[in-house]
Design an enzyme around this catalytic site. Sequence first.
Site, PDB file in Angstrom:
ATOM      1  N   ARG A  31       0.723  -1.300  -0.081  1.00  0.00           N
ATOM      2  CA  ARG A  31       0.005   0.039  -0.044  1.00  0.00           C
ATOM      3  C   ARG A  31       0.755   1.210  -0.020  1.00  0.00           C
ATOM      4  O   ARG A  31       0.391   2.449  -0.542  1.00  0.00           O
ATOM      5  CB  ARG A  31      -0.895  -0.074   1.289  1.00  0.00           C
ATOM      6  CG  ARG A  31      -2.172  -1.215   0.881  1.00  0.00           C
ATOM      7  CD  ARG A  31      -2.660  -1.431   2.279  1.00  0.00           C
ATOM      8  NE  ARG A  31      -4.000  -2.160   2.026  1.00  0.00           N
ATOM      9  CZ  ARG A  31      -3.853  -3.580   1.811  1.00  0.00           C
ATOM     10  NH1 ARG A  31      -2.609  -4.315   1.487  1.00  0.00           N
ATOM     11  NH2 ARG A  31      -5.102  -4.222   1.463  1.00  0.00           N
ATOM     12  N   ARG A 129      -6.909 -18.181 -10.110  1.00  0.00           N
ATOM     13  CA  ARG A 129      -7.725 -17.467  -8.927  1.00  0.00           C
ATOM     14  C   ARG A 129      -8.738 -16.724  -9.277  1.00  0.00           C
ATOM     15  O   ARG A 129      -8.628 -15.951 -10.247  1.00  0.00           O
ATOM     16  CB  ARG A 129      -6.618 -16.998  -7.751  1.00  0.00           C
ATOM     17  CG  ARG A 129      -5.828 -17.826  -7.426  1.00  0.00           C
ATOM     18  CD  ARG A 129      -4.811 -17.056  -6.467  1.00  0.00           C
ATOM     19  NE  ARG A 129      -5.373 -16.678  -5.125  1.00  0.00           N
ATOM     20  CZ  ARG A 129      -4.494 -15.943  -4.422  1.00  0.00           C
ATOM     21  NH1 ARG A 129      -3.316 -15.702  -4.615  1.00  0.00           N
ATOM     22  NH2 ARG A 129      -5.068 -15.463  -3.355  1.00  0.00           N
ATOM     23  N   SER A 173     -13.398  -8.288   2.341  1.00  0.00           N
ATOM     24  CA  SER A 173     -12.073  -8.339   1.842  1.00  0.00           C
ATOM     25  C   SER A 173     -11.138  -7.117   1.690  1.00  0.00           C
ATOM     26  O   SER A 173     -11.844  -6.236   1.223  1.00  0.00           O
ATOM     27  CB  SER A 173     -12.180  -9.211   0.508  1.00  0.00           C
ATOM     28  OG  SER A 173     -11.130  -8.868  -0.341  1.00  0.00           O
ATOM     29  N   ASP A 328      -4.964 -15.326   7.599  1.00  0.00           N
ATOM     30  CA  ASP A 328      -3.756 -15.974   7.160  1.00  0.00           C
ATOM     31  C   ASP A 328      -3.101 -16.739   8.459  1.00  0.00           C
ATOM     32  O   ASP A 328      -2.037 -17.577   8.048  1.00  0.00           O
ATOM     33  CB  ASP A 328      -2.720 -15.014   6.872  1.00  0.00           C
ATOM     34  CG  ASP A 328      -2.959 -14.398   5.619  1.00  0.00           C
ATOM     35  OD1 ASP A 328      -3.691 -14.793   4.644  1.00  0.00           O
ATOM     36  OD2 ASP A 328      -2.604 -12.856   5.177  1.00  0.00           O
ATOM     37  N   ARG A 359      -6.774 -24.516   1.026  1.00  0.00           N
ATOM     38  CA  ARG A 359      -6.137 -24.521   2.473  1.00  0.00           C
ATOM     39  C   ARG A 359      -7.066 -25.347   3.409  1.00  0.00           C
ATOM     40  O   ARG A 359      -6.162 -26.090   4.304  1.00  0.00           O
ATOM     41  CB  ARG A 359      -5.799 -23.076   3.008  1.00  0.00           C
ATOM     42  CG  ARG A 359      -4.808 -22.477   2.140  1.00  0.00           C
ATOM     43  CD  ARG A 359      -4.470 -21.123   2.807  1.00  0.00           C
ATOM     44  NE  ARG A 359      -3.474 -20.409   1.878  1.00  0.00           N
ATOM     45  CZ  ARG A 359      -3.096 -19.101   2.289  1.00  0.00           C
ATOM     46  NH1 ARG A 359      -3.439 -18.436   3.507  1.00  0.00           N
ATOM     47  NH2 ARG A 359      -2.514 -18.398   1.511  1.00  0.00           N
TER      48      ARG A 359
END
Length: 382
Positions: A31, A129, A173, A328, A359
């Site tokens: 960012r 993705r 998100s 995460d 995952r």
Amino acid sequence: MTVTISPVPSIHPDSQPVRFTVGPDKSILHRILILGSLTRSLIRIPIGSIESLSHDVLATILALESLGVPIEVTTEQIELQGVGRHGLRAPGHTINCANSGTTARLMMGLLAGQTFDSALAGDSSLSARPMKRLADLLATMGATIDTSGTGTLPLKIKGRTLHAENIILPVASAQMKTAVLLAGLFAEGVTSVREPLQSRDHTERMMEAFGFGIEYESGQPITLDPTIEQDLEEEFEYEVPGDISSASFLAVAAVLLRKQIVITNISLNPTRSRYLDILTLMGVDLEATQVREVFGEARGDLIIYGDRVEQPLAPFEITREDVPLLLDEIPILLTLALFAEGTSTVRGARELRLKETDRIHQLALQFRAFGAEIEEFEDGLS
């Protein structure tokens, strides 16, 4: 992840804590590179060593360079000269996002409102993705983004003037939120973004620190007025704190090995540190010291008292509300749950199936190989 251990003592029960540093926080670094490019400032970002930069961050650096942003990377720092809100130029080639989903999604927002056309591609993993959900969201602001037939990379972006909208994110998100806010910087009118649950707020904090016209409050829509210009120093240094997600692996290792460790200059952003609450609920003593705030981001030293863990670890329950704040860290927390007394559960984490791998399924598969009792759900594990 690059980890530096200093010093390296012989570890005995009465020895001093082992001190660690981890590489700069990727979320913040992405960012500052993108938002810094839209300022007129010369920004120096210490990195410690070139090895501390992830491949994802390098993808963002190369993407910005292709857009005409002067960036110099040395062994000790990144030096970026911002080109201003309207200083980006058309790339001479397709921008390669490599394996970085963050680069791809943030670039979609940044490029949607430019005066030129562009294209994004990635490696085989990233190209599997989903990107159409974000492309459709940006389309409500007037963006024209053509994905592949399966809604993935490669994609083409037709630069055009955007219009502000009241955006309701379909999921919590930080990447989608940031993409919309970046697009909002090039839209006519005030953009509003509402998310169903709180996600990482690095973008909001950095936009505010850099003087962009953003207003945000917990539980309320985020608003962005692109007519408000930033007022920054011509030159300044921005030291990115250590990556708190990387630190989670060290924290769990300290608990399992019954060692006391100190992780220095680590990000303590409250939308990233939920896993510390989970560790505490499991019975782990920890402490944050030397806490300070720089450019809106809290940082400090994190002490994990793994040597104090005497009772069996308690199990945990991670709910849908928790997930955006520790997405995460869920895999490593579930690893620690294998050593807890009782059943730990994660629900509301379907997004984990949409990463580089599924995952959830991979965790279940590997844990069963170790003899663990695992129940797999569409949105989590028990």
